[in-house]
Design a protein around this motif. Structure first.
Motif, PDB file in Angstrom:
ATOM      1  N   ARG A  18      18.296  -4.016   3.978  1.00  0.00           N
ATOM      2  CA  ARG A  18      17.684  -2.737   3.607  1.00  0.00           C
ATOM      3  C   ARG A  18      16.548  -3.023   2.645  1.00  0.00           C
ATOM      4  O   ARG A  18      16.496  -4.057   2.003  1.00  0.00           O
ATOM      5  CB  ARG A  18      18.712  -1.806   2.966  1.00  0.00           C
ATOM      6  N   HIS A  19      15.643  -2.054   2.521  1.00  0.00           N
ATOM      7  CA  HIS A  19      14.439  -2.271   1.711  1.00  0.00           C
ATOM      8  C   HIS A  19      14.740  -2.303   0.216  1.00  0.00           C
ATOM      9  O   HIS A  19      14.256  -3.158  -0.503  1.00  0.00           O
ATOM     10  CB  HIS A  19      13.396  -1.193   2.019  1.00  0.00           C
ATOM     11  N   GLY A  20      15.492  -1.365  -0.297  1.00  0.00           N
ATOM     12  CA  GLY A  20      15.816  -1.325  -1.719  1.00  0.00           C
ATOM     13  C   GLY A  20      14.715  -0.680  -2.547  1.00  0.00           C
ATOM     14  O   GLY A  20      13.732  -0.166  -2.023  1.00  0.00           O
ATOM     15  N   PRO A  21      14.841  -0.718  -3.869  1.00  0.00           N
ATOM     16  CA  PRO A  21      13.855  -0.062  -4.744  1.00  0.00           C
ATOM     17  C   PRO A  21      12.566  -0.875  -4.861  1.00  0.00           C
ATOM     18  O   PRO A  21      12.566  -2.092  -4.758  1.00  0.00           O
ATOM     19  CB  PRO A  21      14.573   0.006  -6.091  1.00  0.00           C
ATOM     20  N   ASP A  22      11.456  -0.168  -5.084  1.00  0.00           N
ATOM     21  CA  ASP A  22      10.164  -0.787  -5.338  1.00  0.00           C
ATOM     22  C   ASP A  22       9.359   0.144  -6.239  1.00  0.00           C
ATOM     23  O   ASP A  22       9.881   1.143  -6.739  1.00  0.00           O
ATOM     24  CB  ASP A  22       9.420  -1.114  -4.040  1.00  0.00           C
ATOM     25  N   ASN A  23       8.093  -0.182  -6.481  1.00  0.00           N
ATOM     26  CA  ASN A  23       7.261   0.606  -7.406  1.00  0.00           C
ATOM     27  C   ASN A  23       7.080   2.042  -6.930  1.00  0.00           C
ATOM     28  O   ASN A  23       7.195   2.984  -7.727  1.00  0.00           O
ATOM     29  CB  ASN A  23       5.887  -0.037  -7.568  1.00  0.00           C
ATOM     30  N   LEU A  24       6.793   2.222  -5.657  1.00  0.00           N
ATOM     31  CA  LEU A  24       6.609   3.571  -5.130  1.00  0.00           C
ATOM     32  C   LEU A  24       7.909   4.362  -5.197  1.00  0.00           C
ATOM     33  O   LEU A  24       7.908   5.548  -5.526  1.00  0.00           O
ATOM     34  CB  LEU A  24       6.090   3.512  -3.689  1.00  0.00           C
ATOM     35  N   GLY A  25       9.021   3.700  -4.921  1.00  0.00           N
ATOM     36  CA  GLY A  25      10.317   4.364  -5.004  1.00  0.00           C
ATOM     37  C   GLY A  25      10.630   4.832  -6.419  1.00  0.00           C
ATOM     38  O   GLY A  25      11.150   5.933  -6.621  1.00  0.00           O
ATOM     39  N   MET A  26      10.319   4.006  -7.405  1.00  0.00           N
ATOM     40  CA  MET A  26      10.569   4.399  -8.795  1.00  0.00           C
ATOM     41  C   MET A  26       9.665   5.565  -9.194  1.00  0.00           C
ATOM     42  O   MET A  26      10.087   6.476  -9.901  1.00  0.00           O
ATOM     43  CB  MET A  26      10.362   3.211  -9.740  1.00  0.00           C
ATOM     44  N   PHE A  27       8.415   5.534  -8.722  1.00  0.00           N
ATOM     45  CA  PHE A  27       7.504   6.636  -9.025  1.00  0.00           C
ATOM     46  C   PHE A  27       8.011   7.946  -8.421  1.00  0.00           C
ATOM     47  O   PHE A  27       8.006   8.975  -9.083  1.00  0.00           O
ATOM     48  CB  PHE A  27       6.093   6.325  -8.512  1.00  0.00           C
ATOM     49  N   THR A  28       8.432   7.902  -7.142  1.00  0.00           N
ATOM     50  CA  THR A  28       8.910   9.135  -6.508  1.00  0.00           C
ATOM     51  C   THR A  28      10.197   9.620  -7.156  1.00  0.00           C
ATOM     52  O   THR A  28      10.424  10.828  -7.245  1.00  0.00           O
ATOM     53  CB  THR A  28       9.112   8.948  -4.997  1.00  0.00           C
ATOM     54  N   LEU A  29      11.035   8.705  -7.622  1.00  0.00           N
ATOM     55  CA  LEU A  29      12.267   9.098  -8.310  1.00  0.00           C
ATOM     56  C   LEU A  29      11.949   9.824  -9.616  1.00  0.00           C
ATOM     57  O   LEU A  29      12.500  10.896  -9.895  1.00  0.00           O
ATOM     58  CB  LEU A  29      13.126   7.865  -8.571  1.00  0.00           C
ATOM     59  N   ARG A  70       7.613  -0.122   4.853  1.00  0.00           N
ATOM     60  CA  ARG A  70       7.865   0.197   3.443  1.00  0.00           C
ATOM     61  C   ARG A  70       7.017  -0.678   2.522  1.00  0.00           C
ATOM     62  O   ARG A  70       6.499  -0.218   1.505  1.00  0.00           O
ATOM     63  CB  ARG A  70       9.348   0.009   3.102  1.00  0.00           C
ATOM     64  N   MET A  71       6.835  -1.944   2.884  1.00  0.00           N
ATOM     65  CA  MET A  71       6.013  -2.826   2.064  1.00  0.00           C
ATOM     66  C   MET A  71       4.547  -2.405   2.115  1.00  0.00           C
ATOM     67  O   MET A  71       3.841  -2.472   1.104  1.00  0.00           O
ATOM     68  CB  MET A  71       6.183  -4.275   2.508  1.00  0.00           C
ATOM     69  N   GLU A  72       4.087  -1.949   3.273  1.00  0.00           N
ATOM     70  CA  GLU A  72       2.703  -1.474   3.382  1.00  0.00           C
ATOM     71  C   GLU A  72       2.496  -0.212   2.551  1.00  0.00           C
ATOM     72  O   GLU A  72       1.466  -0.060   1.875  1.00  0.00           O
ATOM     73  CB  GLU A  72       2.344  -1.216   4.848  1.00  0.00           C
ATOM     74  N   GLU A  73       3.480   0.703   2.557  1.00  0.00           N
ATOM     75  CA  GLU A  73       3.391   1.907   1.721  1.00  0.00           C
ATOM     76  C   GLU A  73       3.324   1.523   0.246  1.00  0.00           C
ATOM     77  O   GLU A  73       2.529   2.075  -0.515  1.00  0.00           O
ATOM     78  CB  GLU A  73       4.610   2.803   1.948  1.00  0.00           C
ATOM     79  N   ASN A  74       4.147   0.551  -0.160  1.00  0.00           N
ATOM     80  CA  ASN A  74       4.159   0.118  -1.552  1.00  0.00           C
ATOM     81  C   ASN A  74       2.839  -0.564  -1.918  1.00  0.00           C
ATOM     82  O   ASN A  74       2.314  -0.360  -3.013  1.00  0.00           O
ATOM     83  CB  ASN A  74       5.337  -0.819  -1.810  1.00  0.00           C
ATOM     84  N   ARG A  75       2.279  -1.373  -1.005  1.00  0.00           N
ATOM     85  CA  ARG A  75       0.984  -2.012  -1.258  1.00  0.00           C
ATOM     86  C   ARG A  75      -0.114  -0.980  -1.465  1.00  0.00           C
ATOM     87  O   ARG A  75      -0.961  -1.122  -2.347  1.00  0.00           O
ATOM     88  CB  ARG A  75       0.609  -2.930  -0.099  1.00  0.00           C
ATOM     89  N   LYS A  76      -0.111   0.071  -0.637  1.00  0.00           N
ATOM     90  CA  LYS A  76      -1.115   1.131  -0.791  1.00  0.00           C
ATOM     91  C   LYS A  76      -0.968   1.820  -2.147  1.00  0.00           C
ATOM     92  O   LYS A  76      -1.962   2.118  -2.813  1.00  0.00           O
ATOM     93  CB  LYS A  76      -0.974   2.162   0.325  1.00  0.00           C
TER      94      LYS A  76
END
Length: 137
Positions: A18-29, A70-76
């Motif tokens: 699974r992808h797990g948490p990243d920068n974009l995920g923390m921002f949306t949270l 998900r990695m491409e979304e986080n890169r953007k």
């Protein structure tokens, strides 16, 4: 094997691939939390609904198995916010050191330079473009 170890292992098996948490995920949270709190204080249901939608999107992204997307979304997201974060960091540093240094821009390439205060008028050579100009500190 204890009960807690079995739960830990089953959770690890579930989150595998699974992808797990990243920068974009923390921002949306955090954005979802802010929207939910504002919605509850102001009585605007649309903000609470937006916060709930952000929570759902965060969970979807964390449990997704499509790593590439998900990695491409986080890169953007990082590309979009990196310039802003750099400017904020530089602004904080300039504000903290404003008594010791005078900050100015090169008239040719607009790079940010600094000069020790109290050193009088100096001939400056830009580190990026090599342009020479005089600056008073």
């Amino acid at each position: 094997m204890s009960f807690m170890q079995r739960i830990k292992e089953s959770l690890m098996r579930f989150m595998q691939d699974r992808h797990g948490p990243d920068n974009l995920g923390m921002f949306t949270l955090v954005a979802g939390l802010v929207c939910s709190i504002l919605g509850s204080f102001t009585g605007l249901g649309i903000l609470s609904l937006l916060g709930f939608a952000l929570y759902i999107w965060t969970l979807f992204r964390m449990f997704s198995r499509n790593h590439e997307k998900r990695m491409e979304e986080n890169r953007k997201y990082i590309r979009l916010t990196s310039g802003w974060k750099t400017k904020m960091t530089q602004w904080v540093k300039r504000t903290k050191n404003r008594k010791d240094y005078k900050y100015f821009k090169c008239p040719n390439c607009k790079v940010l330079l600094r000069l020790k205060r109290g050193s009088g008028e100096r001939e400056i050579t830009c580190v990026r473009c090599g342009h020479q100009f005089s600056q008073k500190s």
